[in-house]
Design a protein around this motif. Structure first.
Motif, PDB file in Angstrom:
ATOM      1  N   LYS A   1       7.105  -3.959 -18.103  1.00 26.45           N
ATOM      2  CA  LYS A   1       7.856  -3.095 -17.184  1.00 26.45           C
ATOM      3  C   LYS A   1       6.962  -2.074 -16.483  1.00 26.45           C
ATOM      4  N   ASP A   2       5.752  -1.839 -17.034  1.00 26.60           N
ATOM      5  CA  ASP A   2       4.821  -0.914 -16.373  1.00 26.60           C
ATOM      6  C   ASP A   2       4.365  -1.448 -15.021  1.00 26.60           C
ATOM      7  N   ASN A   3       4.422  -2.785 -14.862  1.00 27.54           N
ATOM      8  CA  ASN A   3       4.006  -3.394 -13.590  1.00 27.54           C
ATOM      9  C   ASN A   3       4.910  -2.978 -12.429  1.00 27.54           C
ATOM     10  N   PHE A   4       6.161  -2.614 -12.748  1.00 25.68           N
ATOM     11  CA  PHE A   4       7.115  -2.249 -11.693  1.00 25.68           C
ATOM     12  C   PHE A   4       6.701  -0.975 -10.957  1.00 25.68           C
ATOM     13  N   HIS A   5       5.844  -0.165 -11.586  1.00 23.52           N
ATOM     14  CA  HIS A   5       5.370   1.050 -10.920  1.00 23.52           C
ATOM     15  C   HIS A   5       4.574   0.711  -9.652  1.00 23.52           C
ATOM     16  N   PHE A   6       4.032  -0.496  -9.621  1.00 23.89           N
ATOM     17  CA  PHE A   6       3.215  -0.908  -8.469  1.00 23.89           C
ATOM     18  C   PHE A   6       3.945  -1.941  -7.610  1.00 23.89           C
ATOM     19  N   GLY A   7       5.265  -2.090  -7.852  1.00 28.44           N
ATOM     20  CA  GLY A   7       6.050  -3.084  -7.125  1.00 28.44           C
ATOM     21  C   GLY A   7       6.084  -2.851  -5.630  1.00 28.44           C
ATOM     22  N   PHE A   8       6.299  -1.601  -5.210  1.00 33.18           N
ATOM     23  CA  PHE A   8       6.402  -1.311  -3.778  1.00 33.18           C
ATOM     24  C   PHE A   8       5.075  -1.574  -3.071  1.00 33.18           C
ATOM     25  N   ALA A   9       3.967  -1.196  -3.721  1.00 37.03           N
ATOM     26  CA  ALA A   9       2.648  -1.444  -3.131  1.00 37.03           C
ATOM     27  C   ALA A   9       2.403  -2.949  -2.979  1.00 37.03           C
ATOM     28  N   PHE A  10       2.871  -3.721  -3.961  1.00 38.82           N
ATOM     29  CA  PHE A  10       2.704  -5.186  -3.899  1.00 38.82           C
ATOM     30  C   PHE A  10       3.512  -5.766  -2.741  1.00 38.82           C
ATOM     31  N   VAL A  11       4.752  -5.281  -2.575  1.00 42.18           N
ATOM     32  CA  VAL A  11       5.600  -5.749  -1.458  1.00 42.18           C
ATOM     33  C   VAL A  11       4.935  -5.423  -0.123  1.00 42.18           C
ATOM     34  N   MET A  12       4.368  -4.213  -0.021  1.00 43.18           N
ATOM     35  CA  MET A  12       3.691  -3.805   1.205  1.00 43.18           C
ATOM     36  C   MET A  12       2.491  -4.705   1.498  1.00 43.18           C
ATOM     37  N   LEU A  13       1.772  -5.085   0.453  1.00 42.48           N
ATOM     38  CA  LEU A  13       0.610  -5.962   0.622  1.00 42.48           C
ATOM     39  C   LEU A  13       1.050  -7.335   1.125  1.00 42.48           C
ATOM     40  N   VAL A  14       2.127  -7.865   0.547  1.00 39.41           N
ATOM     41  CA  VAL A  14       2.646  -9.172   0.970  1.00 39.41           C
ATOM     42  C   VAL A  14       3.081  -9.129   2.434  1.00 39.41           C
ATOM     43  N   LEU A  15       3.804  -8.082   2.819  1.00 43.72           N
ATOM     44  CA  LEU A  15       4.257  -7.935   4.214  1.00 43.72           C
ATOM     45  C   LEU A  15       3.069  -7.819   5.163  1.00 43.72           C
TER      46      LEU A  15
END
Length: 380
Positions: free
Chosen positions: A95-109
């Motif tokens: 669940k600690d990975n979710f802290h970087f979820g938004f950054a990952f979405v931004m990278l994909v976009l």
């Protein structure tokens, strides 16, 4: 001037990140990695800002957007740096990975945007929409940083408070400097937020200079204390379990705290403890801990903590340092000890910090050690 300060900030951040990753003054491998990444994020944010300020690139390019993702990583990275300072042996959870979820979405976009072919140059409407989107993302960045900082500050405060339950000297493991770093980050975030809402930097260059100067002071402060921080020794598994129980008991309502020993045993153990403190003087050990003292009394750390809390109405830190102050008062008044300086006496009685000694002494006697010495010289 503003660009010069920005160069200083970026250069200092890069050098500090290198020193932390090089592990010159080790605290813990994981702490070094996380805190080093935090400083590296500061460098990348500042570097990206420099690219735009110096107009090194005539138009915004992929590199600017890619480096911009760092804005959404820096807050969770700092938060985990604090966590690993407090809990060096913390295990990473899914669940600690979710802290970087938004950054990952931004990278994909961002990567997907490279696949979209733009057949015409951007219109005025496109530029206006892009500016709005950029402002929204900047505001989101500021809003994201604030809860992370508040949570980090609370965890440091709880850590500082719990130290008094099991250690007699907090100087080497004190993380108050990290609390000040949190405040510094909040101030900088506040300036960014004000700038994004009111566009002050655009209309008032002085605001930009002040913000950059605060940034520079902040990075020097972080550099000084992060390199000064000594190694935080890890506790063994048994000690961790005992501390968890002691912390839970001390954080609960007094009436709900578990009664570990009978009142008769409490008084007997209290007498034995006082006898040990007076005759064996374990408080002279600068590294005396709840576990060390409990082993000398051949009782558990839970019982010792209970006896100190209930029998003396003090925590472990207060209890041990009270004996140290009494010993210091005797040494200051002793004619045979006049060759020792105040700091010399502080070290002799078990303190390892002059500041802590002076503060504790004044809190106990109402006088600083120097004032106490002058009063006694006059009376003599």
């Amino acid at each position: 001037m503003d660009q010069l300060i920005s160069y200083f900030v970026a250069g200092t951040a890069l050098l500090l990140a290198f020193l932390i990753f090089a592990n010159i003054n080790p605290v813990s491998t994981r702490v070094n990695k996380w805190f080093g990444c935090f400083i590296l994020c500061i460098f990348l944010i500042q570097f990206n800002d420099l690219l735009e300020k110096t107009e090194f690139m005539k138009t915004r390019m992929f590199i600017n957007d890619f480096l911009g993702i760092t804005d959404f990583i820096v807050a969770p990275v700092f938060y985990f740096s604090v966590i690993y300072f407090i809990q060096p042996d913390k295990k990473w959870r899914r669940k600690d990975n979710f802290h970087f979820g938004f950054a990952f979405v931004m990278l994909v976009l961002l990567l997907l945007s490279l696949l979209i072919e733009v057949k015409h140059p951007p219109t005025a409407a496109d530029k206006k929409n892009a500016a709005i989107i950029l402002t929204v993302f900047n505001l989101f960045f500021c809003v994201q940083v604030i809860p992370y900082c508040i949570s980090a500050y609370r965890k440091i405060a709880a850590y500082q408070k719990n130290l008094f339950l099991y250690t007699s000297n907090t100087a080497t493991i004190n993380l108050k400097w990290l609390q000040k770093v949190v405040i510094c980050i909040l101030i900088i975030t506040g300036l960014w937020l004000i700038d994004n809402v009111f566009k002050l930097a655009k209309n008032n260059p002085l605001f930009d200079h002040i913000a950059s100067l605060i940034y520079l002071i902040g990075i020097f402060y972080i550099a000084y204390y992060s390199l000064k921080q000594k190694e935080i020794s890890e506790l063994n598994q048994q000690e961790k379990k005992e501390i968890d129980v002691i912390i839970k008991e001390n954080s609960g309502v007094e009436s709900n705290q578990k009664k570990r020993i009978s009142d008769i045993d409490l008084q007997e153990t209290k007498s034995v403890l006082m006898d040990v403190m007076i005759n064996k003087r374990p408080f002279l050990d600068p590294e005396l801990s709840l576990f060390k003292l409990a082993s000398q009394l051949d009782i558990s750390s839970h019982q010792l903590s209970y006896v100190i809390n209930k029998g003396f109405n003090e925590n472990f830190y207060q209890f041990v340092n009270r004996y140290r102050i009494e010993e210091a008062k005797k040494m200051i008044q002793d004619p045979n000890m006049q060759h020792l300086s105040i700091i010399g006496i502080a070290f002799e009685v078990g303190f390892n910090s002059k500041t802590v000694f002076n503060t504790t002494f004044k809190k106990s006697t109402g006088l600083t050690p120097s004032e106490f010495k002058k009063v006694n010289l006059v009376l003599a």
